[in-house]
Design an enzyme around this catalytic site. Structure first.
Site, PDB file in Angstrom:
ATOM      1  N   ASP A  81     -67.201-122.916  48.590  1.00  0.00           N
ATOM      2  CA  ASP A  81     -68.125-121.627  49.827  1.00  0.00           C
ATOM      3  C   ASP A  81     -67.449-121.117  49.849  1.00  0.00           C
ATOM      4  OD1 ASP A  81     -69.499-122.582  52.745  1.00  0.00           O
ATOM      5  OD2 ASP A  81     -66.372-122.093  53.424  1.00  0.00           O
ATOM      6  N   GLU A 123     -70.933-118.583  46.447  1.00  0.00           N
ATOM      7  CA  GLU A 123     -71.429-118.139  47.890  1.00  0.00           C
ATOM      8  C   GLU A 123     -71.054-116.626  47.633  1.00  0.00           C
ATOM      9  OE1 GLU A 123     -73.009-120.440  52.267  1.00  0.00           O
ATOM     10  OE2 GLU A 123     -70.595-119.972  51.397  1.00  0.00           O
TER      11      GLU A 123
END
Length: 638
Positions: free
Chosen positions: A312, A341
């Site tokens: 994340d 990400e």
């Protein structure tokens, strides 16, 4: 504290509890000048007074606090306290209900039957992966699922779940954060509660709300392992969503309670940096935070046999840490897949050129990132749900689609000046790009199409039969772009059954009525599931769609001239040693039939008008083909 102390502390491996029948040793990384550091032993995971308290002493050589408590402490609970409140430390491997106390257990007792025989599914290349992102509760909570262990790890051990995943054809399940997180009260599971889980508390323990008994520390561990075991038996990999970039809060976090301000970045003004958008960001470049992350992923890979990690907000972590993690996981299994990400939510208090941003991906070999270029090129910008992209007939998106199709690499036919977000390729290999059109963190595909395609917008959200037909055409077209691309394909759980979240963009804490899957849609729209399944099968059966090598992509993939609103490409000369000599894929987002010029010859039609049939005998001959509106056409020459 001087930096030299931090470096010396790297010898500490976060083995905070060492259990022996005669005594249990507790270790803690905490400031050397702490006035009083204690361990408290409890009978239960919640409530009651400590049955024993022990003062810890500082080990100057190891730069940690330590104490050995006499007696058999097995199945007892513990907390550390340096004067900032009790907590289970930062590397608890087992906890009581709600994770407020660590548990002292024998991990051998958490192994399911035949756990010793569990084996990771073999992956020759990340290009072979088909990733299915799911939230445990979303997937199984609704009565229509027919799954008994609703919202639990064990749901993914049931035949109904396994059979669905196998029939769809996915071979990797990306589970949203499954470690112990803050926002669901495990003592009140009789009341509906929902959260995605991006609010970490104990990073190395499965969350109790997904277990059948959060009070028993062994149950959540055993049931997580049962889930992994069942998926592995079905040849499906397990990818864990990890959230090392921030904690639920600062003052209440185990990091802050054990070593105040060490684990967090601060800005030039002395305040906490907020690159996560959640009030804080961790400092991966500090030796002990870096080591914590390394030890944590190794622990999940070894103890739970996890096959991959999705980071994340990877753009908050420094590049060196990500590369060391890759190196360490290679020692366990080089097929363990890492992606994340490639951005942060806000600016970080660390030089951007040293962070794991998408633009820096070439500095992180064998690590992948999501392509928002392809995603937003297809359906419109993340920042505005009402704006469309290629699927809505918006012009100028073709180069962004092409960039996604080649896997984010340099390709002579992709004009980077016309790509939406990146002006130069950021992947060295196509396996460094995650190809997708929807994920949990956004509208699902159905909702986005209804919000952004003018002909699908209605005041009350209801659609006529004609509108539903158009929505399905665009849905299937979008996924055809994803699954015929050279990147690693990724899909959101439930898209294969036309999932809707009633238009909610950020459903992180929405009720089940918003987030659940409606399994009855499989009966209402069987052709949608069939297309998804056949599309995945087409990719699996034909290596031309998953070359996994930038040189091969540039050699075998060529784009064809097309009208505006159409993208077409050819995979030529037995690409990837495919059985098919030449494959042509045409994506037509326009409502009308379009004419496309192709190399003259005889072709077999395997995808047309929302139907895929690899055994098709339908033929077309010539140098011109006609593609129905809002659909994909796939042809091949043997």
């Amino acid at each position: 504290m001087a930096m030299v102390t931090y470096v010396q502390a790297q010898t500490f491996k976060f083995n905070e509890v060492e259990l022996n029948p005669e005594e249990t040793t507790f270790n803690l990384f905490a400031p050397s000048d702490a006035k009083l550091v204690k361990v408290r032993i409890y009978k239960d995971g919640v409530g009651g007074k400590a049955i024993k308290t022990a003062k810890m002493s500082f080990n100057q050589d190891k730069q940690i606090w330590t104490v050995s408590v006499k007696g058999d402490m097995r199945d007892k609970f513990y907390t550390f306290d340096i004067g900032h409140g009790e907590c289970p430390g930062v590397f608890a491997k087992a906890v009581g209900v709600n994770g407020r106390r660590g548990a002292i257990i024998n991990m051998i007792e958490t192994a399911p039957d035949d756990w010793c025989c569990d084996q990771r599914p073999v992956t020759k290349s990340p290009a072979d992966l088909v990733i299915y992102e799911m939230h445990h509760r979303d997937f199984s909570i609704h009565s229509s699922s027919g799954i008994e262990n609703k919202g639990k790890f064990l749901a993914l051990t049931e035949p109904k779940a396994i059979e669905h995943l196998k029939a769809l054809g996915v071979n990797a399940v990306h589970i949203l954060p499954s470690f112990d997180y803050a926002s669901v009260d495990e003592t009140k599971l009789d009341k509906p509660q929902f959260n995605w889980g991006y609010d970490p508390v104990n990073y190395n323990v499965p969350d109790g709300s997904y277990s059948t008994n959060p009070y028993d520390p062994k149950v959540r561990i055993r049931e997580f392992k049962q889930m992994v075991q069942a998926l592995h038996k079905a040849d499906i990999r397990v990818i864990l969503d990890v959230v090392y970039n921030h904690t639920f809060d600062i003052e209440g976090s185990n990091f802050q309670k054990t070593y105040p301000d060490y684990y967090y970045r601060k800005n030039a003004e002395g305040g906490y940096s907020n690159g996560s958008g959640c009030g804080n960001e961790t400092a991966s470049e500090k030796p002990m935070m870096r080591q914590f992350m390394i030890e944590s992923v190794k622990y999940w890979a070894n103890e739970y046999r996890v096959d991959g990690f999705r980071f994340d907000l990877m753009g908050i972590h420094d590049i060196e840490t990500m590369n060391v993690i890759r190196t360490e996981l290679n020692k366990i299994d080089s097929n363990i897949f890492i992606y994340g990400e490639g951005w942060s939510a806000n600016n970080c208090a660390y030089p951007q050129e040293q962070l794991g941003m998408k633009a820096n991906l070439k500095k992180m070999p064998n690590i992948a990132a999501f392509s928002d270029e392809l995603r937003d090129g297809l359906r419109g910008p993340f920042s505005d749900d009402t704006k469309g992209g290629f699927l809505a007939g918006v012009s100028g998106m073709e180069e962004s689609i092409k960039f996604g199709i080649v896997g984010g690499i340099q390709h002579p036919q992709v004009d980077m000046s016309k790509v939406n977000y990146s002006k130069e390729p950021w992947a060295d290999e196509p396996t460094q790009m995650i190809s997708y059109v929807s994920c949990h963190d956004d509208m699902c595909l159905v909702d986005r199409l209804k919000a952004s395609v003018p002909s699908l917008k209605t005041e009350d959200g209801s659609l006529s039969k004609e509108q539903i037909d158009e929505l399905i055409r665009l849905d299937l077209l979008a996924q055809t772009a994803v699954f015929t691309s050279q990147g690693v394909p990724f899909m959101l759980c439930g898209e294969e059954m036309l999932r809707t979240k009633q238009g909610v963009h950020n459903s992180y804490n929405s009720p089940d009525s918003i987030n659940h899957l409606d399994w009855d849609n499989l009966k209402r729209y069987p052709h949608v599931f069939r297309y998804y399944s056949d599309l995945i099968s087409l990719r699996r059966n034909h290596p031309a769609f998953r070359l996994g090598d930038a040189h091969l992509v540039r050699k075998h993939l060529e784009f064809l001239d097309t009208p505006q609103g159409v993208v077409a490409f050819r995979l030529k000369n037995y690409a990837g040693r495919d059985d098919w000599r030449n494959i042509i894929v045409v994506l037509n987002a326009n409502k009308q039939v379009e004419k496309v010029s192709v190399p003259k010859g005889m072709y077999t039609v395997v995808c047309k008008d929302g139907v895929i049939n690899e055994q098709s005998t339908s033929k077309t001959f010539g140098s011109t083909i006609f593609v129905s509106g809002q659909s994909a056409l796939i042809l091949y020459q043997p």
